[in-house]
Design a protein around this motif. Structure first.
Motif, mmCIF file in Angstrom:
data_model
loop_
_atom_site.group_PDB
_atom_site.id
_atom_site.type_symbol
_atom_site.label_atom_id
_atom_site.label_comp_id
_atom_site.label_asym_id
_atom_site.label_seq_id
_atom_site.Cartn_x
_atom_site.Cartn_y
_atom_site.Cartn_z
ATOM 1 N N ILE A 189 0.853 -1.192 0.000
ATOM 2 C CA ILE A 189 0.000 0.000 0.000
ATOM 3 C C ILE A 189 0.888 1.241 0.000
ATOM 4 C CG2 ILE A 189 -1.809 1.250 1.226
ATOM 5 C CD1 ILE A 189 -2.545 -1.465 2.534
ATOM 6 N N LEU A 228 -8.163 3.617 1.364
ATOM 7 C CA LEU A 228 -7.288 2.677 2.062
ATOM 8 C C LEU A 228 -8.063 1.457 2.516
ATOM 9 C CD1 LEU A 228 -4.633 1.880 3.388
ATOM 10 C CD2 LEU A 228 -5.253 3.318 5.348
ATOM 11 N N PHE A 245 -1.628 6.754 0.955
ATOM 12 C CA PHE A 245 -2.886 6.329 1.566
ATOM 13 C C PHE A 245 -2.718 6.180 3.072
ATOM 14 C CE2 PHE A 245 -3.066 4.497 -2.785
ATOM 15 C CZ PHE A 245 -4.089 5.293 -3.271
#
Length: 526
Positions: free
Chosen positions: A444, A462, A448
Protein backbone atom coordinates in the motif's frame (compact mmCIF):
# COMPACT_ATOMS: atom_id res chain seq x y z
CA UNK A 1 34.38 2.93 -18.78
CA UNK A 2 32.66 2.73 -22.15
CA UNK A 3 32.70 5.70 -24.44
CA UNK A 4 29.67 7.06 -26.19
CA UNK A 5 29.00 5.36 -29.50
CA UNK A 6 28.55 7.05 -32.83
CA UNK A 7 24.76 6.78 -32.73
CA UNK A 8 24.29 9.00 -29.64
CA UNK A 9 26.71 11.53 -31.16
CA UNK A 10 24.77 11.52 -34.42
CA UNK A 11 21.51 11.94 -32.51
CA UNK A 12 23.07 14.75 -30.49
CA UNK A 13 24.05 16.73 -33.56
CA UNK A 14 20.81 15.87 -35.34
CA UNK A 15 18.77 17.30 -32.47
CA UNK A 16 20.98 20.39 -32.30
CA UNK A 17 20.58 20.94 -36.04
CA UNK A 18 16.82 20.46 -35.76
CA UNK A 19 16.61 22.94 -32.86
CA UNK A 20 18.57 25.51 -34.87
CA UNK A 21 16.80 24.95 -38.18
CA UNK A 22 13.25 24.83 -36.84
CA UNK A 23 12.94 28.59 -36.07
CA UNK A 24 14.65 29.43 -39.38
CA UNK A 25 12.31 27.10 -41.24
CA UNK A 26 9.30 28.57 -39.44
CA UNK A 27 10.51 32.08 -40.35
CA UNK A 28 10.77 30.99 -43.97
CA UNK A 29 7.32 29.39 -43.99
CA UNK A 30 5.62 32.19 -42.05
CA UNK A 31 7.14 34.91 -44.24
CA UNK A 32 6.09 32.91 -47.34
CA UNK A 33 2.44 32.82 -46.33
CA UNK A 34 2.57 36.40 -45.07
CA UNK A 35 3.93 37.43 -48.49
CA UNK A 36 1.13 35.51 -50.19
CA UNK A 37 -1.40 37.24 -47.99
CA UNK A 38 0.10 40.70 -48.55
CA UNK A 39 0.26 40.16 -52.32
CA UNK A 40 -3.35 38.95 -52.28
CA UNK A 41 -4.47 42.09 -50.46
CA UNK A 42 -2.57 44.26 -52.95
CA UNK A 43 -4.10 42.47 -55.96
CA UNK A 44 -7.57 42.64 -54.44
CA UNK A 45 -7.10 46.37 -53.77
CA UNK A 46 -6.19 47.29 -57.35
CA UNK A 47 -8.80 44.85 -58.69
CA UNK A 48 -11.51 46.57 -56.65
CA UNK A 49 -10.26 49.97 -57.84
CA UNK A 50 -10.56 48.87 -61.47
CA UNK A 51 -13.96 47.34 -60.79
CA UNK A 52 -15.22 50.57 -59.20
CA UNK A 53 -13.94 52.56 -62.19
CA UNK A 54 -15.56 50.13 -64.64
CA UNK A 55 -18.90 50.23 -62.82
CA UNK A 56 -18.83 54.04 -62.69
CA UNK A 57 -18.25 54.16 -66.46
CA UNK A 58 -21.06 51.66 -66.93
CA UNK A 59 -23.31 53.85 -64.78
CA UNK A 60 -22.54 56.82 -67.07
CA UNK A 61 -23.24 54.66 -70.10
CA UNK A 62 -26.62 53.66 -68.67
CA UNK A 63 -27.41 57.32 -67.97
CA UNK A 64 -26.46 58.15 -71.58
CA UNK A 65 -28.74 55.40 -72.92
CA UNK A 66 -31.57 56.77 -70.81
CA UNK A 67 -30.90 60.25 -72.22
CA UNK A 68 -30.91 58.98 -75.82
CA UNK A 69 -34.23 57.19 -75.37
CA UNK A 70 -36.09 60.49 -75.62
CA UNK A 71 -34.92 60.75 -79.24
CA UNK A 72 -36.14 57.26 -80.15
CA UNK A 73 -38.47 57.34 -83.19
CA UNK A 74 -37.52 60.88 -84.19
CA UNK A 75 -35.94 61.62 -87.59
CA UNK A 76 -32.16 61.87 -87.36
CA UNK A 77 -32.22 65.36 -88.95
CA UNK A 78 -34.19 66.77 -86.02
CA UNK A 79 -32.18 65.08 -83.22
CA UNK A 80 -28.66 64.86 -84.67
CA UNK A 81 -27.47 68.23 -83.36
CA UNK A 82 -28.64 67.40 -79.84
CA UNK A 83 -27.05 63.95 -80.00
CA UNK A 84 -23.71 65.38 -81.16
CA UNK A 85 -23.84 68.07 -78.49
CA UNK A 86 -24.46 65.45 -75.78
CA UNK A 87 -21.58 63.34 -77.12
CA UNK A 88 -19.16 66.28 -77.07
CA UNK A 89 -20.03 67.05 -73.46
CA UNK A 90 -19.19 63.51 -72.33
CA UNK A 91 -15.56 62.68 -72.96
CA UNK A 92 -15.84 58.97 -72.13
CA UNK A 93 -17.83 58.17 -75.28
CA UNK A 94 -16.40 57.47 -78.71
CA UNK A 95 -19.84 57.68 -80.31
CA UNK A 96 -23.51 57.46 -79.38
CA UNK A 97 -26.62 57.01 -81.47
CA UNK A 98 -30.01 55.51 -82.20
CA UNK A 99 -31.01 52.07 -83.46
CA UNK A 100 -33.86 50.79 -85.55
CA UNK A 101 -33.84 47.03 -85.19
CA UNK A 102 -30.26 46.04 -85.86
CA UNK A 103 -29.56 49.17 -87.95
CA UNK A 104 -27.87 52.38 -86.88
CA UNK A 105 -30.17 55.22 -87.96
CA UNK A 106 -28.43 58.16 -86.28
CA UNK A 107 -24.88 58.53 -84.95
CA UNK A 108 -22.89 61.28 -83.30
CA UNK A 109 -19.90 60.19 -85.39
CA UNK A 110 -21.56 59.50 -88.79
CA UNK A 111 -24.68 61.61 -88.71
CA UNK A 112 -27.68 60.20 -90.55
CA UNK A 113 -25.64 57.46 -92.13
CA UNK A 114 -27.61 54.23 -92.00
CA UNK A 115 -25.88 50.87 -91.64
CA UNK A 116 -25.87 47.63 -89.72
CA UNK A 117 -24.66 47.67 -86.11
CA UNK A 118 -22.18 44.95 -86.94
CA UNK A 119 -20.42 47.23 -89.41
CA UNK A 120 -19.56 49.58 -86.57
CA UNK A 121 -17.66 46.87 -84.63
CA UNK A 122 -14.17 45.69 -85.53
CA UNK A 123 -13.89 42.83 -85.99
CA UNK A 124 -17.62 42.24 -86.59
CA UNK A 125 -19.46 40.16 -84.02
CA UNK A 126 -20.89 36.81 -85.08
CA UNK A 127 -24.44 37.87 -84.28
CA UNK A 128 -25.74 41.17 -82.96
CA UNK A 129 -29.45 40.49 -83.52
CA UNK A 130 -29.97 39.30 -79.95
CA UNK A 131 -27.21 41.36 -78.39
CA UNK A 132 -28.35 43.21 -75.29
CA UNK A 133 -26.76 44.99 -72.36
CA UNK A 134 -23.02 45.45 -73.02
CA UNK A 135 -19.95 43.86 -74.54
CA UNK A 136 -16.27 44.75 -74.87
CA UNK A 137 -14.90 44.88 -78.43
CA UNK A 138 -11.44 45.04 -79.97
CA UNK A 139 -12.22 48.18 -81.99
CA UNK A 140 -14.82 50.11 -83.99
CA UNK A 141 -15.18 51.11 -87.63
CA UNK A 142 -13.44 54.45 -87.25
CA UNK A 143 -10.86 53.28 -84.66
CA UNK A 144 -10.28 49.59 -85.48
CA UNK A 145 -7.13 49.10 -83.38
CA UNK A 146 -8.33 50.53 -80.09
CA UNK A 147 -10.66 48.64 -77.74
CA UNK A 148 -14.03 49.91 -76.62
CA UNK A 149 -17.15 48.84 -74.74
CA UNK A 150 -20.51 48.80 -76.53
CA UNK A 151 -23.70 49.43 -74.51
CA UNK A 152 -27.16 48.77 -75.97
CA UNK A 153 -30.73 49.35 -74.95
CA UNK A 154 -33.89 48.30 -76.84
CA UNK A 155 -36.80 49.09 -74.50
CA UNK A 156 -39.35 49.73 -77.32
CA UNK A 157 -38.98 46.67 -79.46
CA UNK A 158 -36.95 47.65 -82.53
CA UNK A 159 -36.24 51.21 -81.44
CA UNK A 160 -33.24 51.62 -79.15
CA UNK A 161 -29.96 53.39 -78.50
CA UNK A 162 -26.29 52.60 -78.22
CA UNK A 163 -23.20 54.11 -76.65
CA UNK A 164 -19.55 53.22 -77.22
CA UNK A 165 -17.18 53.93 -74.34
CA UNK A 166 -13.59 54.68 -75.27
CA UNK A 167 -11.47 51.72 -74.04
CA UNK A 168 -8.40 53.90 -73.69
CA UNK A 169 -9.80 55.34 -70.47
CA UNK A 170 -9.86 51.87 -68.98
CA UNK A 171 -6.40 51.06 -70.34
CA UNK A 172 -4.96 54.25 -68.89
CA UNK A 173 -6.41 53.41 -65.49
CA UNK A 174 -5.12 49.82 -65.69
CA UNK A 175 -1.63 50.98 -66.53
CA UNK A 176 -1.67 53.64 -63.80
CA UNK A 177 -2.54 51.19 -61.02
CA UNK A 178 -0.57 48.24 -62.41
CA UNK A 179 2.67 49.79 -63.66
CA UNK A 180 4.34 50.50 -60.22
CA UNK A 181 4.59 46.79 -59.41
CA UNK A 182 4.44 45.28 -62.86
CA UNK A 183 0.86 44.05 -62.52
CA UNK A 184 -1.16 43.25 -65.62
CA UNK A 185 -4.91 43.90 -65.55
CA UNK A 186 -7.51 42.49 -67.88
CA UNK A 187 -11.18 43.40 -68.25
CA UNK A 188 -13.91 41.63 -70.19
CA UNK A 189 -17.51 42.81 -70.55
CA UNK A 190 -20.01 40.09 -71.38
CA UNK A 191 -18.50 37.50 -73.71
CA UNK A 192 -16.48 40.11 -75.49
CA UNK A 193 -12.90 40.99 -76.13
CA UNK A 194 -10.43 41.05 -73.19
CA UNK A 195 -9.02 44.54 -72.73
CA UNK A 196 -5.53 44.05 -71.32
CA UNK A 197 -2.87 46.39 -70.04
CA UNK A 198 -0.05 44.08 -71.12
CA UNK A 199 1.34 40.52 -70.89
CA UNK A 200 3.44 38.60 -68.42
CA UNK A 201 5.94 35.94 -69.44
CA UNK A 202 4.66 32.53 -68.32
CA UNK A 203 5.91 31.25 -64.94
CA UNK A 204 4.14 28.19 -63.55
CA UNK A 205 6.38 27.56 -60.56
CA UNK A 206 3.98 26.19 -57.88
CA UNK A 207 5.72 28.09 -55.05
CA UNK A 208 6.51 31.49 -56.56
CA UNK A 209 5.01 31.62 -60.03
CA UNK A 210 2.79 34.40 -61.40
CA UNK A 211 -0.26 35.09 -59.25
CA UNK A 212 -3.74 35.75 -60.57
CA UNK A 213 -6.96 37.09 -59.03
CA UNK A 214 -10.37 37.19 -60.74
CA UNK A 215 -13.26 39.47 -59.70
CA UNK A 216 -16.84 39.68 -60.96
CA UNK A 217 -19.21 42.61 -60.73
CA UNK A 218 -22.53 42.09 -58.97
CA UNK A 219 -24.19 44.83 -61.08
CA UNK A 220 -22.85 44.39 -64.59
CA UNK A 221 -21.52 41.49 -66.71
CA UNK A 222 -17.96 42.61 -65.96
CA UNK A 223 -15.16 40.17 -65.17
CA UNK A 224 -11.62 41.34 -64.53
CA UNK A 225 -8.38 39.70 -63.56
CA UNK A 226 -5.22 40.94 -61.91
CA UNK A 227 -1.95 39.17 -62.68
CA UNK A 228 1.10 39.81 -60.58
CA UNK A 229 4.58 38.74 -61.71
CA UNK A 230 6.62 36.21 -59.75
CA UNK A 231 9.23 38.90 -59.17
CA UNK A 232 6.74 40.95 -57.15
CA UNK A 233 5.96 38.03 -54.85
CA UNK A 234 9.67 37.33 -54.40
CA UNK A 235 10.27 40.99 -53.59
CA UNK A 236 7.58 41.00 -50.88
CA UNK A 237 8.80 37.66 -49.54
CA UNK A 238 12.36 38.94 -49.35
CA UNK A 239 11.26 42.06 -47.45
CA UNK A 240 9.23 40.04 -44.95
CA UNK A 241 12.00 37.47 -44.60
CA UNK A 242 14.44 40.24 -43.69
CA UNK A 243 11.94 41.23 -40.99
CA UNK A 244 11.35 37.73 -39.59
CA UNK A 245 14.82 36.31 -40.12
CA UNK A 246 16.53 38.19 -37.25
CA UNK A 247 13.88 36.88 -34.86
CA UNK A 248 14.33 33.41 -36.34
CA UNK A 249 18.09 33.63 -35.85
CA UNK A 250 17.65 34.72 -32.21
CA UNK A 251 15.19 31.87 -31.59
CA UNK A 252 17.53 29.45 -33.35
CA UNK A 253 20.34 30.44 -31.01
CA UNK A 254 18.07 30.18 -27.96
CA UNK A 255 16.69 26.80 -29.06
CA UNK A 256 20.18 25.54 -29.84
CA UNK A 257 21.47 26.56 -26.42
CA UNK A 258 18.47 25.02 -24.68
CA UNK A 259 18.76 21.82 -26.71
CA UNK A 260 22.52 21.66 -26.16
CA UNK A 261 22.13 22.12 -22.40
CA UNK A 262 19.38 19.50 -22.29
CA UNK A 263 21.43 17.07 -24.37
CA UNK A 264 24.50 17.69 -22.23
CA UNK A 265 22.51 16.97 -19.10
CA UNK A 266 21.00 13.93 -20.74
CA UNK A 267 24.25 12.55 -22.08
CA UNK A 268 26.15 13.51 -18.95
CA UNK A 269 23.62 11.64 -16.79
CA UNK A 270 24.02 8.59 -19.03
CA UNK A 271 27.80 8.77 -18.80
CA UNK A 272 27.81 9.83 -15.17
CA UNK A 273 25.77 6.82 -14.12
CA UNK A 274 28.21 4.55 -15.93
CA UNK A 275 31.13 6.33 -14.23
CA UNK A 276 29.33 6.14 -10.88
CA UNK A 277 28.97 2.36 -11.29
CA UNK A 278 32.66 2.09 -12.15
CA UNK A 279 33.62 4.28 -9.16
CA UNK A 280 31.35 2.37 -6.78
CA UNK A 281 29.35 5.49 -5.91
CA UNK A 282 26.09 3.52 -5.65
CA UNK A 283 25.30 1.54 -2.55
CA UNK A 284 22.31 -0.24 -1.03
CA UNK A 285 20.37 0.51 2.14
CA UNK A 286 17.90 -1.91 3.68
CA UNK A 287 14.67 -0.99 5.43
CA UNK A 288 13.36 -3.69 7.80
CA UNK A 289 9.74 -4.82 7.56
CA UNK A 290 7.74 -5.72 10.71
CA UNK A 291 5.31 -8.63 10.82
CA UNK A 292 2.19 -8.33 12.96
CA UNK A 293 1.98 -12.13 13.04
CA UNK A 294 5.45 -12.88 14.43
CA UNK A 295 6.02 -9.58 16.27
CA UNK A 296 9.48 -9.17 14.79
CA UNK A 297 11.32 -8.26 11.61
CA UNK A 298 10.26 -10.54 8.76
CA UNK A 299 12.47 -9.07 6.06
CA UNK A 300 13.79 -5.89 4.46
CA UNK A 301 13.51 -3.94 1.25
CA UNK A 302 16.71 -3.16 -0.68
CA UNK A 303 16.88 0.50 -1.76
CA UNK A 304 19.59 1.99 -3.97
CA UNK A 305 21.33 5.25 -3.08
CA UNK A 306 23.84 7.42 -4.93
CA UNK A 307 26.42 9.70 -3.35
CA UNK A 308 28.87 11.31 -5.75
CA UNK A 309 32.58 11.28 -4.99
CA UNK A 310 32.36 14.96 -4.02
CA UNK A 311 29.81 14.10 -1.31
CA UNK A 312 26.77 15.33 -3.24
CA UNK A 313 23.65 13.17 -2.99
CA UNK A 314 21.43 12.37 -5.99
CA UNK A 315 17.81 11.68 -5.18
CA UNK A 316 16.56 8.19 -6.17
CA UNK A 317 13.57 9.82 -7.88
CA UNK A 318 15.99 11.70 -10.15
CA UNK A 319 18.50 9.02 -11.04
CA UNK A 320 15.92 6.24 -11.44
CA UNK A 321 13.82 8.42 -13.77
CA UNK A 322 16.99 9.36 -15.68
CA UNK A 323 18.02 5.71 -15.90
CA UNK A 324 14.62 4.80 -17.36
CA UNK A 325 14.81 7.67 -19.86
CA UNK A 326 18.39 6.89 -20.88
CA UNK A 327 18.05 3.10 -21.25
CA UNK A 328 20.26 2.66 -18.17
CA UNK A 329 17.68 1.07 -15.87
CA UNK A 330 18.67 -2.53 -16.73
CA UNK A 331 22.44 -1.97 -16.18
CA UNK A 332 21.57 -0.09 -12.98
CA UNK A 333 19.35 -2.95 -11.75
CA UNK A 334 22.09 -5.47 -12.50
CA UNK A 335 24.49 -3.31 -10.49
CA UNK A 336 21.96 -3.23 -7.62
CA UNK A 337 21.81 -7.04 -7.64
CA UNK A 338 25.60 -7.28 -7.61
CA UNK A 339 25.79 -4.86 -4.66
CA UNK A 340 23.25 -6.94 -2.70
CA UNK A 341 25.28 -10.08 -3.41
CA UNK A 342 28.40 -8.33 -2.13
CA UNK A 343 26.62 -7.12 1.02
CA UNK A 344 25.11 -10.54 1.77
CA UNK A 345 28.55 -12.16 2.22
CA UNK A 346 28.44 -11.23 5.92
CA UNK A 347 24.75 -11.79 6.56
CA UNK A 348 23.30 -13.99 9.21
CA UNK A 349 19.54 -13.66 8.92
CA UNK A 350 16.73 -15.71 10.52
CA UNK A 351 15.06 -18.49 8.57
CA UNK A 352 12.44 -17.29 6.10
CA UNK A 353 13.83 -13.75 6.02
CA UNK A 354 12.38 -11.90 3.00
CA UNK A 355 14.44 -9.57 0.84
CA UNK A 356 12.43 -7.22 -1.38
CA UNK A 357 14.13 -6.12 -4.62
CA UNK A 358 12.60 -3.52 -6.93
CA UNK A 359 12.34 -4.57 -10.59
CA UNK A 360 11.79 -2.07 -13.42
CA UNK A 361 9.16 -2.63 -16.09
CA UNK A 362 11.78 -2.47 -18.85
CA UNK A 363 13.85 -5.17 -17.16
CA UNK A 364 10.85 -7.41 -16.55
CA UNK A 365 9.97 -7.34 -20.25
CA UNK A 366 13.57 -7.76 -21.40
CA UNK A 367 14.78 -11.14 -22.67
CA UNK A 368 17.59 -11.18 -20.07
CA UNK A 369 15.31 -10.84 -17.05
CA UNK A 370 14.93 -14.49 -16.06
CA UNK A 371 18.65 -15.21 -16.41
CA UNK A 372 19.56 -12.10 -14.38
CA UNK A 373 17.21 -13.01 -11.52
CA UNK A 374 18.24 -16.67 -11.44
CA UNK A 375 21.92 -15.74 -11.45
CA UNK A 376 21.26 -13.32 -8.58
CA UNK A 377 19.49 -16.05 -6.60
CA UNK A 378 22.36 -18.51 -7.13
CA UNK A 379 24.92 -16.00 -5.89
CA UNK A 380 22.77 -15.16 -2.85
CA UNK A 381 22.39 -18.86 -2.03
CA UNK A 382 26.16 -19.13 -1.72
CA UNK A 383 25.99 -16.77 1.25
CA UNK A 384 22.69 -17.61 2.88
CA UNK A 385 20.37 -20.55 2.34
CA UNK A 386 17.55 -19.11 4.42
CA UNK A 387 16.62 -16.07 2.29
CA UNK A 388 13.34 -15.62 0.41
CA UNK A 389 13.53 -13.17 -2.49
CA UNK A 390 10.51 -10.99 -3.25
CA UNK A 391 10.39 -9.18 -6.59
CA UNK A 392 8.63 -5.82 -6.17
CA UNK A 393 6.98 -4.64 -9.38
CA UNK A 394 5.33 -1.34 -10.17
CA UNK A 395 1.87 -1.33 -11.71
CA UNK A 396 3.42 -0.16 -15.00
CA UNK A 397 5.29 -3.47 -15.17
CA UNK A 398 2.01 -5.28 -15.81
CA UNK A 399 1.13 -3.16 -18.84
CA UNK A 400 2.51 -4.15 -22.23
CA UNK A 401 2.61 -7.88 -22.95
CA UNK A 402 0.59 -9.48 -20.13
CA UNK A 403 0.99 -13.07 -21.29
CA UNK A 404 4.79 -12.83 -21.39
CA UNK A 405 4.86 -11.22 -17.94
CA UNK A 406 2.53 -13.87 -16.49
CA UNK A 407 4.68 -16.64 -17.94
CA UNK A 408 7.88 -15.21 -16.44
CA UNK A 409 6.35 -14.61 -13.02
CA UNK A 410 4.83 -18.09 -12.89
CA UNK A 411 8.22 -19.61 -13.70
CA UNK A 412 9.94 -17.67 -10.93
CA UNK A 413 7.22 -18.36 -8.36
CA UNK A 414 7.55 -22.06 -9.10
CA UNK A 415 11.24 -21.70 -8.22
CA UNK A 416 10.49 -20.13 -4.83
CA UNK A 417 10.42 -16.41 -5.62
CA UNK A 418 7.61 -14.19 -4.38
CA UNK A 419 5.97 -11.30 -6.23
CA UNK A 420 4.66 -8.01 -4.82
CA UNK A 421 2.87 -5.05 -6.40
CA UNK A 422 4.62 -1.91 -5.13
CA UNK A 423 2.94 1.47 -4.47
CA UNK A 424 -0.49 0.06 -5.30
CA UNK A 425 -3.09 2.68 -6.24
CA UNK A 426 -0.72 5.23 -7.74
CA UNK A 427 -0.44 3.76 -11.25
CA UNK A 428 -2.75 2.38 -13.91
CA UNK A 429 -3.35 -1.12 -12.57
CA UNK A 430 -6.93 -2.31 -12.96
CA UNK A 431 -8.62 -4.69 -10.53
CA UNK A 432 -8.64 -7.41 -13.17
CA UNK A 433 -4.83 -7.35 -13.17
CA UNK A 434 -4.78 -8.38 -9.51
CA UNK A 435 -6.78 -11.49 -10.43
CA UNK A 436 -4.89 -12.19 -13.65
CA UNK A 437 -1.26 -11.92 -12.55
CA UNK A 438 0.43 -14.33 -10.11
CA UNK A 439 0.96 -12.13 -7.04
CA UNK A 440 1.73 -12.72 -3.36
CA UNK A 441 1.89 -9.27 -1.76
CA UNK A 442 0.17 -5.94 -2.23
CA UNK A 443 2.19 -2.96 -0.97
CA UNK A 444 0.00 0.00 0.00
CA UNK A 445 1.46 3.34 -1.05
CA UNK A 446 2.48 5.67 1.79
CA UNK A 447 0.14 8.37 0.43
CA UNK A 448 -2.89 6.33 1.57
CA UNK A 449 -1.28 5.59 4.94
CA UNK A 450 -0.63 9.30 5.54
CA UNK A 451 -4.39 9.92 5.29
CA UNK A 452 -5.01 8.11 8.61
CA UNK A 453 -5.97 10.70 11.22
CA UNK A 454 -7.65 8.66 13.98
CA UNK A 455 -7.94 5.02 14.92
CA UNK A 456 -11.74 4.92 14.71
CA UNK A 457 -11.89 7.09 11.64
CA UNK A 458 -12.24 5.98 8.05
CA UNK A 459 -10.10 6.34 4.97
CA UNK A 460 -12.38 4.97 2.22
CA UNK A 461 -9.71 4.29 -0.39
CA UNK A 462 -7.29 2.68 2.06
CA UNK A 463 -10.05 0.54 3.60
CA UNK A 464 -11.14 -0.57 0.12
CA UNK A 465 -7.59 -1.60 -0.80
CA UNK A 466 -7.21 -3.59 2.42
CA UNK A 467 -10.57 -5.34 1.95
CA UNK A 468 -9.71 -6.09 -1.67
CA UNK A 469 -6.38 -7.66 -0.72
CA UNK A 470 -8.13 -9.88 1.83
CA UNK A 471 -10.68 -11.06 -0.74
CA UNK A 472 -7.90 -11.84 -3.22
CA UNK A 473 -5.87 -13.64 -0.54
CA UNK A 474 -2.97 -11.24 -0.96
CA UNK A 475 -0.82 -10.34 2.04
CA UNK A 476 -0.54 -6.60 2.59
CA UNK A 477 2.48 -4.43 3.31
CA UNK A 478 1.83 -0.83 4.40
CA UNK A 479 4.61 1.57 3.43
CA UNK A 480 5.49 4.90 5.05
CA UNK A 481 4.12 4.13 8.52
CA UNK A 482 5.44 6.93 10.73
CA UNK A 483 3.10 7.23 13.73
CA UNK A 484 1.69 4.83 16.35
CA UNK A 485 -1.79 5.94 15.28
CA UNK A 486 -1.19 4.70 11.75
CA UNK A 487 0.30 1.44 13.01
CA UNK A 488 -2.68 0.58 15.24
CA UNK A 489 -5.19 1.58 12.55
CA UNK A 490 -3.55 -0.79 10.06
CA UNK A 491 -3.15 -3.59 12.58
CA UNK A 492 -6.87 -3.41 13.50
CA UNK A 493 -7.75 -3.89 9.83
CA UNK A 494 -5.56 -6.93 9.38
CA UNK A 495 -2.59 -5.45 7.56
CA UNK A 496 0.16 -8.07 7.95
CA UNK A 497 3.37 -6.15 7.40
CA UNK A 498 4.47 -2.67 8.42
CA UNK A 499 7.30 -0.71 6.80
CA UNK A 500 8.29 2.83 7.69
CA UNK A 501 10.29 5.16 9.91
CA UNK A 502 8.19 4.22 12.93
CA UNK A 503 9.74 0.75 12.87
CA UNK A 504 13.11 1.35 11.21
CA UNK A 505 14.83 3.70 8.82
CA UNK A 506 16.81 2.41 5.82
CA UNK A 507 20.33 1.42 6.90
CA UNK A 508 23.55 0.06 5.43
CA UNK A 509 24.14 -3.70 5.39
CA UNK A 510 26.37 -3.97 8.45
CA UNK A 511 24.10 -1.69 10.47
CA UNK A 512 21.04 -3.76 9.52
CA UNK A 513 22.69 -7.00 10.64
CA UNK A 514 23.54 -5.43 14.00
CA UNK A 515 20.04 -3.99 14.28
CA UNK A 516 18.48 -7.42 13.64
CA UNK A 517 20.53 -8.87 16.53
CA UNK A 518 19.13 -6.34 18.98
CA UNK A 519 15.99 -4.63 17.60
CA UNK A 520 14.26 -1.90 19.68
CA UNK A 521 10.98 -2.70 21.50
CA UNK A 522 7.96 -2.65 19.21
CA UNK A 523 5.05 -1.93 18.80
CA UNK A 524 4.65 1.49 20.46
CA UNK A 525 1.63 2.60 22.44
CA UNK A 526 -0.62 5.38 21.16
Amino acid sequence: MKKLGSKPIVRHWTLLAAAALLPLLLSLIFSYFAARSQLGRHMNSIGESLMNQSEQISDRAQDMLNTLQRFAGQPCESSLIDIQRISNLNAYFRSIGLLQGNQIVCSSAYGSFTGPLNALISPPLFNTQHLTSSISVAGTYGVPHRSAVLYLRRPHGDRGSYAIVEGQYLLDFMQAVGRPRGDVLSLRVGDGYAIRSGWLPPNNNPLWGNSQLTLHSTRYPIALSVESPASEFLRIWQQLLLTFLPLGIILALVFSLMANNWLKRRLSFHDEMRRAIARDEFFVVYQPVYSNKTGEASGAEALMRWQRSNGEWVSPDIFIAAAEAEAMIIPLTRHLLSLIVRDSADWQVPAGFHLGVNVAAEHLQDASFLDDIRQFARHMALHTQQLNITLELTERSLIGDPQTVISKLEELRSEGFRVAIDDFGTGHCTLSYLQTFPLDYLKIDKGFVAAIEQVNGETPVLDTIIQLSHKLALQTVAEGVETPLQFHYLKQRGVTFIQGYLYARPMRSEEMINWLKNPPPFPPEI
